[in-house]
Design an enzyme around this catalytic site. Sequence first.
Site, PDB file in Angstrom:
ATOM      1  N   GLY A  14       0.942  -1.234  -0.145  1.00  0.00           N
ATOM      2  CA  GLY A  14      -0.016   0.027  -0.059  1.00  0.00           C
ATOM      3  C   GLY A  14       0.833   1.262  -0.100  1.00  0.00           C
ATOM      4  O   GLY A  14       1.871   1.250   0.693  1.00  0.00           O
ATOM      5  N   ARG A  75       1.481  -5.274  -5.505  1.00  0.00           N
ATOM      6  CA  ARG A  75       1.452  -6.323  -4.675  1.00  0.00           C
ATOM      7  C   ARG A  75       2.183  -7.671  -5.577  1.00  0.00           C
ATOM      8  O   ARG A  75       1.526  -7.761  -6.835  1.00  0.00           O
ATOM      9  CB  ARG A  75       0.033  -7.030  -4.465  1.00  0.00           C
ATOM     10  CG  ARG A  75      -0.423  -5.426  -3.684  1.00  0.00           C
ATOM     11  CD  ARG A  75      -1.219  -5.767  -2.506  1.00  0.00           C
ATOM     12  NE  ARG A  75      -1.871  -4.562  -1.937  1.00  0.00           N
ATOM     13  CZ  ARG A  75      -1.713  -3.721  -0.813  1.00  0.00           C
ATOM     14  NH1 ARG A  75      -1.000  -4.356   0.086  1.00  0.00           N
ATOM     15  NH2 ARG A  75      -2.217  -2.961  -0.680  1.00  0.00           N
ATOM     16  N   ASP A 106       4.442  -4.735   6.511  1.00  0.00           N
ATOM     17  CA  ASP A 106       5.211  -5.592   7.090  1.00  0.00           C
ATOM     18  C   ASP A 106       5.307  -6.827   5.991  1.00  0.00           C
ATOM     19  O   ASP A 106       6.072  -7.511   5.920  1.00  0.00           O
ATOM     20  CB  ASP A 106       3.999  -6.570   8.321  1.00  0.00           C
ATOM     21  CG  ASP A 106       2.523  -6.671   7.569  1.00  0.00           C
ATOM     22  OD1 ASP A 106       2.296  -6.050   6.702  1.00  0.00           O
ATOM     23  OD2 ASP A 106       1.969  -7.290   8.554  1.00  0.00           O
ATOM     24  N   THR A 128       3.480   3.430   5.470  1.00  0.00           N
ATOM     25  CA  THR A 128       2.106   2.805   5.724  1.00  0.00           C
ATOM     26  C   THR A 128       1.069   3.737   6.519  1.00  0.00           C
ATOM     27  O   THR A 128       1.707   4.080   7.456  1.00  0.00           O
ATOM     28  CB  THR A 128       1.868   1.355   6.279  1.00  0.00           C
ATOM     29  OG1 THR A 128       0.780   0.833   6.377  1.00  0.00           O
ATOM     30  CG2 THR A 128       2.824   1.180   7.438  1.00  0.00           C
ATOM     31  N   ASP A 130      -1.592   3.235   8.153  1.00  0.00           N
ATOM     32  CA  ASP A 130      -2.551   3.051   9.233  1.00  0.00           C
ATOM     33  C   ASP A 130      -1.525   2.734  10.515  1.00  0.00           C
ATOM     34  O   ASP A 130      -2.315   2.491  11.490  1.00  0.00           O
ATOM     35  CB  ASP A 130      -3.607   1.936   9.066  1.00  0.00           C
ATOM     36  CG  ASP A 130      -3.293   1.048   7.844  1.00  0.00           C
ATOM     37  OD1 ASP A 130      -2.226   1.128   7.314  1.00  0.00           O
ATOM     38  OD2 ASP A 130      -3.995   0.283   7.679  1.00  0.00           O
ATOM     39  N   ASP A 132       0.312   0.536  11.348  1.00  0.00           N
ATOM     40  CA  ASP A 132      -0.284  -0.865  11.977  1.00  0.00           C
ATOM     41  C   ASP A 132       1.077  -1.692  12.130  1.00  0.00           C
ATOM     42  O   ASP A 132       1.237  -3.126  12.097  1.00  0.00           O
ATOM     43  CB  ASP A 132      -0.992  -1.405  11.163  1.00  0.00           C
ATOM     44  CG  ASP A 132      -0.564  -1.610   9.904  1.00  0.00           C
ATOM     45  OD1 ASP A 132       0.492  -1.065   9.418  1.00  0.00           O
ATOM     46  OD2 ASP A 132      -1.148  -2.662   8.757  1.00  0.00           O
ATOM     47  N   ARG A 174      -7.399  -1.326   8.804  1.00  0.00           N
ATOM     48  CA  ARG A 174      -7.932  -2.863   8.734  1.00  0.00           C
ATOM     49  C   ARG A 174      -7.579  -3.590  10.324  1.00  0.00           C
ATOM     50  O   ARG A 174      -8.690  -4.204  10.814  1.00  0.00           O
ATOM     51  CB  ARG A 174      -7.248  -3.671   7.774  1.00  0.00           C
ATOM     52  CG  ARG A 174      -8.105  -4.473   7.129  1.00  0.00           C
ATOM     53  CD  ARG A 174      -7.521  -5.225   5.944  1.00  0.00           C
ATOM     54  NE  ARG A 174      -7.602  -4.134   4.632  1.00  0.00           N
ATOM     55  CZ  ARG A 174      -6.775  -4.406   3.961  1.00  0.00           C
ATOM     56  NH1 ARG A 174      -5.871  -5.172   3.898  1.00  0.00           N
ATOM     57  NH2 ARG A 174      -6.944  -3.585   2.597  1.00  0.00           N
ATOM     58  N   GLU A 225     -12.324   0.765   9.084  1.00  0.00           N
ATOM     59  CA  GLU A 225     -12.942  -0.238   8.060  1.00  0.00           C
ATOM     60  C   GLU A 225     -12.488  -1.630   8.697  1.00  0.00           C
ATOM     61  O   GLU A 225     -13.540  -2.716   8.248  1.00  0.00           O
ATOM     62  CB  GLU A 225     -12.052  -0.107   6.820  1.00  0.00           C
ATOM     63  CG  GLU A 225     -10.596  -0.328   6.839  1.00  0.00           C
ATOM     64  CD  GLU A 225      -9.904  -0.454   5.633  1.00  0.00           C
ATOM     65  OE1 GLU A 225     -10.438  -0.834   4.610  1.00  0.00           O
ATOM     66  OE2 GLU A 225      -8.601  -0.020   5.820  1.00  0.00           O
ATOM     67  N   ARG A 261      -5.079   8.056   1.017  1.00  0.00           N
ATOM     68  CA  ARG A 261      -3.799   7.542   0.995  1.00  0.00           C
ATOM     69  C   ARG A 261      -3.087   8.744   0.185  1.00  0.00           C
ATOM     70  O   ARG A 261      -1.895   8.595   0.138  1.00  0.00           O
ATOM     71  CB  ARG A 261      -3.696   6.250   0.050  1.00  0.00           C
ATOM     72  CG  ARG A 261      -3.880   5.060   0.945  1.00  0.00           C
ATOM     73  CD  ARG A 261      -3.880   3.987  -0.296  1.00  0.00           C
ATOM     74  NE  ARG A 261      -3.930   2.620   0.302  1.00  0.00           N
ATOM     75  CZ  ARG A 261      -3.115   1.827   0.982  1.00  0.00           C
ATOM     76  NH1 ARG A 261      -1.970   2.310   1.441  1.00  0.00           N
ATOM     77  NH2 ARG A 261      -3.707   0.773   1.431  1.00  0.00           N
TER      78      ARG A 261
HETATM   79  P1  ADP Z   1       2.552  -4.107   2.736  1.00  0.00           P
HETATM   80  O1  ADP Z   1       3.880  -4.141   2.575  1.00  0.00           O
HETATM   81  O2  ADP Z   1       1.834  -2.849   2.723  1.00  0.00           O
HETATM   82  O3  ADP Z   1       2.098  -4.954   4.224  1.00  0.00           O
HETATM   83  P2  ADP Z   1       1.844  -6.557   1.224  1.00  0.00           P
HETATM   84  O4  ADP Z   1       1.356  -7.257   2.187  1.00  0.00           O
HETATM   85  O5  ADP Z   1       0.703  -6.445   0.023  1.00  0.00           O
HETATM   86  O6  ADP Z   1       1.925  -4.857   1.510  1.00  0.00           O
HETATM   87  O7  ADP Z   1       3.200  -6.937   0.939  1.00  0.00           O
HETATM   88  C1  ADP Z   1       3.957  -6.312  -0.137  1.00  0.00           C
HETATM   89  C2  ADP Z   1       4.702  -7.112  -1.127  1.00  0.00           C
HETATM   90  O8  ADP Z   1       5.563  -7.804  -0.140  1.00  0.00           O
HETATM   91  C3  ADP Z   1       4.034  -8.482  -1.624  1.00  0.00           C
HETATM   92  O9  ADP Z   1       3.089  -8.088  -2.711  1.00  0.00           O
HETATM   93  C4  ADP Z   1       4.820  -9.538  -1.874  1.00  0.00           C
HETATM   94  O10 ADP Z   1       5.736  -8.952  -3.109  1.00  0.00           O
HETATM   95  C5  ADP Z   1       6.080  -9.149  -0.642  1.00  0.00           C
HETATM   96  N1  ADP Z   1       5.848 -10.278   0.366  1.00  0.00           N
HETATM   97  C6  ADP Z   1       4.746 -10.230   1.093  1.00  0.00           C
HETATM   98  N2  ADP Z   1       4.993 -11.202   1.945  1.00  0.00           N
HETATM   99  C7  ADP Z   1       6.091 -11.839   1.709  1.00  0.00           C
HETATM  100  C8  ADP Z   1       6.903 -12.944   2.006  1.00  0.00           C
HETATM  101  N3  ADP Z   1       6.378 -13.911   2.983  1.00  0.00           N
HETATM  102  N4  ADP Z   1       7.990 -13.341   1.533  1.00  0.00           N
HETATM  103  C9  ADP Z   1       8.471 -12.444   0.456  1.00  0.00           C
HETATM  104  N5  ADP Z   1       7.800 -11.448  -0.005  1.00  0.00           N
HETATM  105  C10 ADP Z   1       6.533 -11.128   0.702  1.00  0.00           C
END
Ligand code: ADP
Length: 358
Positions: A14, A75, A106, A128, A130, A132, A174, A225, A261
């Site tokens: 995000g 993503r 995360d 990010t 939020d 979180d 979330r 949300e 955002r």
């Molecule tokens: P955010 O970073 O905002 O939490 P996402 O959870 O969508 O957003 O994670 C962003 C990207 O990080 C994912 O689309 C993926 O490419 C990578 N990612 C997420 N989880 C893993 C994982 N367990 N191992 C490797 N890459 C990951």
Amino acid sequence: MATFRKIGILTSGGDAPGMNACVKAVVNKAYALGIEVVGIRGGYAGLIRGDLIPLTQQSVSNVIGTGGTFLYSSRCPEFATEEGMRVAVEICKKNQIDAMICIGGDGTFRGATDLTFHGIPSIGLPGTIDNDITATDYTIGLDTSINTTVNMIDCLRDTCESHARINVVEVMGRHCGQIALYAAIASGAVAVAIPERPFDEAAALDKIRALRKNGKRGMIVVVAEGLTNPDGSPYAETLTKRIEEYTGISTRFARFAHVVRGGNPTVRDRTTASDMASRAVELLVEGKSNVVMCELDGEIRDVDIAFALIADRMYKNKLKDGDLDRFSADELDSMRALIAKRNREIDRLYQVAADVGF
Ligand code: ADP
């Protein structure tokens, strides 16, 4: 001391206002240390595709105050696979990328850890909206998103007052209700509902009815949300109907969603982004990696990514078997202390919202 020639940087997951300020700070700090920077466009998907652009001090000269991410985001589930990782590492090696800075949440940090363990030392920056991430008091983008949310509520409040109407506002968050809490306090909302605490709907309905009886015209109710009905549908819409049914007052619903955002980052987000990003470059040069930059009690500190991810799971009651095995008793105590601090913060904000929301 590691001798880095080139650092790669990407924004992932995000997006959040302040991500561009991070990129600018990394580039300027790195160049001051004689290190090149290459941008990866479109997050981890761009790394796998090899979508790289050289970043110079000129190319980032006007981005500190811009919203979104000029490196784009995505993503990319493929990145979490062995094959995706193999290709990503190959691209780094081929392009002489010695280390990575990954800005996101995360999920992005999980990717940064994987990269580190596959030979590309990486550091995460918390971008990010939020807030979180339990290991840090602050994530880049929170302040901007709160201000945008409050500006929008202020507009709704004007029209609610004109028409003696209620507006339920659903805001992002979330797992973490901090946007909702800050927005509720700053906009004088009469009630706020967040995922972390039970919401006393009956009390809120009575309060609204009593306020109307005392002559209050416009009213705002804020719902995060993450609060859903048992079937997973948004609670904010249900609450809108219930308020109207119970009080007889015309009640509207507004979902702010992704609009908060966007927008130019506030001073808080620009400065925190610059501070964390510059420190991340220093740490890489000092030979440190697999950490996420955190703000703790007003100081910028680096926290081990595994620690940060597990502290998060602990906070969200989502621990899996064996998650805690690799941590010392002191580390587990530190996680519990962070969680207690976060809970105190939520309780304090929730109480302020309840005390002043009229
Ligand atoms: P955010 O970073 O905002 O939490 P996402 O959870 O969508 O957003 O994670 C962003 C990207 O990080 C994912 O689309 C993926 O490419 C990578 N990612 C997420 N989880 C893993 C994982 N367990 N191992 C490797 N890459 C990951």
